[in-house]
Design a protein around this motif. Structure first.
Motif, PDB file in Angstrom:
ATOM      1  N   GLN A 259      29.169  26.657  71.688  1.00 13.29           N
ATOM      2  CA  GLN A 259      28.233  26.139  72.779  1.00 13.29           C
ATOM      3  C   GLN A 259      27.151  25.009  72.386  1.00 13.29           C
ATOM      4  O   GLN A 259      27.124  23.977  72.984  1.00 13.29           O
ATOM      5  N   GLY A 273      28.196  30.552  79.615  1.00 11.49           N
ATOM      6  CA  GLY A 273      29.056  31.774  78.789  1.00 11.49           C
ATOM      7  C   GLY A 273      28.617  33.145  79.385  1.00 11.49           C
ATOM      8  O   GLY A 273      27.660  33.186  80.018  1.00 11.49           O
ATOM      9  N   LEU A 287      33.258  31.852  76.898  1.00 11.24           N
ATOM     10  CA  LEU A 287      32.762  30.519  77.148  1.00 11.24           C
ATOM     11  C   LEU A 287      33.357  29.758  78.335  1.00 11.24           C
ATOM     12  O   LEU A 287      34.713  29.694  78.620  1.00 11.24           O
TER      13      LEU A 287
END
Length: 484
Positions: A259, A273, A287
């Motif tokens: 991320q 997420g 994700l």
């Protein structure tokens, strides 16, 4: 004259019933429908309607949280901004509290008021104009309605919340976060100008260049200094499609590493997420990312997925229209409503966790968390960059990258004991996050004191107090938060 007559008929119809509808905490007396009707007889003629009937009062004594219930004595459905000015000026004279209500998607009574007046903003819902880079709208307009008007012109607001049925005024009062926040900040960072009715009953126009102190006191100001009645929203070019990627992970550290990578190089337009239950009673991670595009140009999957460490073979990739992606929760919400779960209590927890501790914090929480603790509600975890945030009352940790961690609980079964346990858990998790430098995102249900609010707004507490004294000197606006 027609609306004024309608209002008087509603009030006169209640005088004979004299039902107790609330307790006036200022004068320390019980309020009946008769006394409320008599009180509002002196209100000037309105373009909309003021209601004091028990059915409508009961509906605004609730919100999406279904936890807190505060009984108002009247509900204004304004037909104009002038109606809001009139009711606030009237409320000042009679020492009444006032709260604005959009879609009431709050969880802890934030839009409710005891023995006061609720302003139902949904009747102010006009879109005035859509230009090349901005839209001018009433605060009661929903983000979905705005999007449906901008997309034919290939334009879109830069940031939309996951659930787009919320009102523009409602999300601007708290911040408005979404999957594009890592690029564009929150929704309040994309407002060019607002019109506000202050707690003095004055209509003010404000922006960064005009009345900046009011502009910054109202955006993400939790309704403490003014009621947003109109907003000028920034628009950007819109794509027609979204390629959506869902990637799975077996630990939080690998997820958050990817991320961070994605929000730093901004290869995706949207990044979020979740924690998802696994078959062993624990938690896995996913994700969700989207790349927006307009054919014939299409995203390159290999470039988008380069250097990511998801579990190979688990990825899911799907193309949708841009609108369908943004409106993807609509069928989920329809299902929840059809089976009744939408109407259960929702003791939601929304926290901003510093990036330096997020893996340990979330890992520890997940190790002690069960599906019963969430009521099958989703658990969100997604990254944002704080250098995108410009409004001082939107309070977040000081680190460059932080994470929104949200346990969107549903009380199952919908019993007081379950709600009480979830609220207690929320408080404990908040305190742990606070001690690590974190903050709450104040849309959920965490028991909060005035001391907590002072800590939350430090170091801008003094500015908020000054703005409150200047723009709402009688402290009549939005008491449900319990800030002042």
């Amino acid at each position: 004259m027609k609306n004024h007559t309608s209002r008087r008929v509603v009030l006169q119809g209640l005088i004979a019933t004299a039902i107790v509808i609330g307790f006036d905490p200022v004068n320390r007396v019980w309020v009946t429908s008769a006394s409320a009707a008599s009180l509002f007889e002196s209100l000037p003629p309105l373009d909309g309607v003021l209601y004091t009937d028990n059915t409508l009062l009961a509906s605004v004594a609730n919100d999406f949280g279904h936890i807190v219930h505060r009984q108002a004595i009247a509900v204004l459905k304004p037909g104009s901004v002038e109606d809001i000015i009139h009711i606030i000026q009237f409320a000042r004279t009679h020492k009444l509290k006032v709260a604005a209500r959009g879609q009431a998607h709050s969880c802890n009574g934030q839009s409710q008021v005891e023995a006061g007046v609720v302003i139902d903003m949904s009747t102010l819902n006009k879109i005035y104009s859509i230009g090349a880079d901005r839209a001018i709208v009433d605060a009661g307009v929903g983000w979905r309605e705005l999007l449906q008007q901008t997309l034919p012109q290939r334009l879109t607001p830069p940031v939309l919340t996951d659930y787009i049925e919320l009102s523009i005024g409602g999300t601007l009062s708290v911040g408005g976060i979404g999957g594009a926040t890592h690029r564009y900040g929150v929704q309040v960072d994309n407002v060019l100008e607002i019109q506000v009715v202050t707690g003095e009953g004055k209509l003010e126009t404000c922006s960064l260049a005009q009345n900046r102190d009011l502009f910054e006191a109202v955006l993400a100001g939790l309704g403490q200094c003014g009621i947003i009645v109109q907003a000028t929203i920034r628009l950007i070019p819109a794509a027609t499609h979204a390629r959506v990627f869902v990637l799975y992970y077996d630990n939080v550290a690998t997820l958050t590493r990817d991320q961070r990578l994605l929000i730093n190089d901004e290869r995706f337009d949207y990044v979020e997420g979740q924690l998802v239950a696994d078959d062993n009673g624990g938690w896995g991670y996913l994700l969700e990312a989207a790349s927006f595009y307009t054919p014939p140009a299409v995203p390159n999957n290999n470039i988008l997925l380069a250097r990511l460490n998801y579990i190979r073979g688990t990825e899911q990739i799907e193309d949708k229209s841009y609108f369908d992606f943004l409106n993807r929760l609509a069928p989920v919400v329809a299902t929840l409503k059809s089976i009744g779960v939408w109407f259960y209590p929702h003791p939601w927890l929304n926290l901003f966790v510093p990036g330096s501790v997020v893996e340990n914090y979330v890992g520890e929480v997940a190790s002690n968390l069960t599906l019963d603790d969430t009521g099958q509600g989703p658990i969100l975890l997604y990254p944002v960059k704080t250098n995108r945030f410009q409004r001082p009352l939107f309070r977040v940790p000081t680190e460059e990258v932080i994470f929104l961690f949200a346990i969107l609980r549903t009380a199952v079964p919908p019993e007081d004991t379950v709600v009480t346990r979830m609220l207690s858990d929320n408080r404990k998790l908040f305190e742990r996050d606070r001690d690590l430098g974190g903050y709450q995102y104040p849309v959920g249900a965490i028991p909060f004191s005035s001391k907590d609010w002072r800590q939350h707004f430090r170091p801008v507490w003094g500015k908020l107090v000054s703005a409150k004294r200047r723009y709402d000197p009688d402290n009549l606006l939005t008491p449900g938060q319990g800030i002042f």
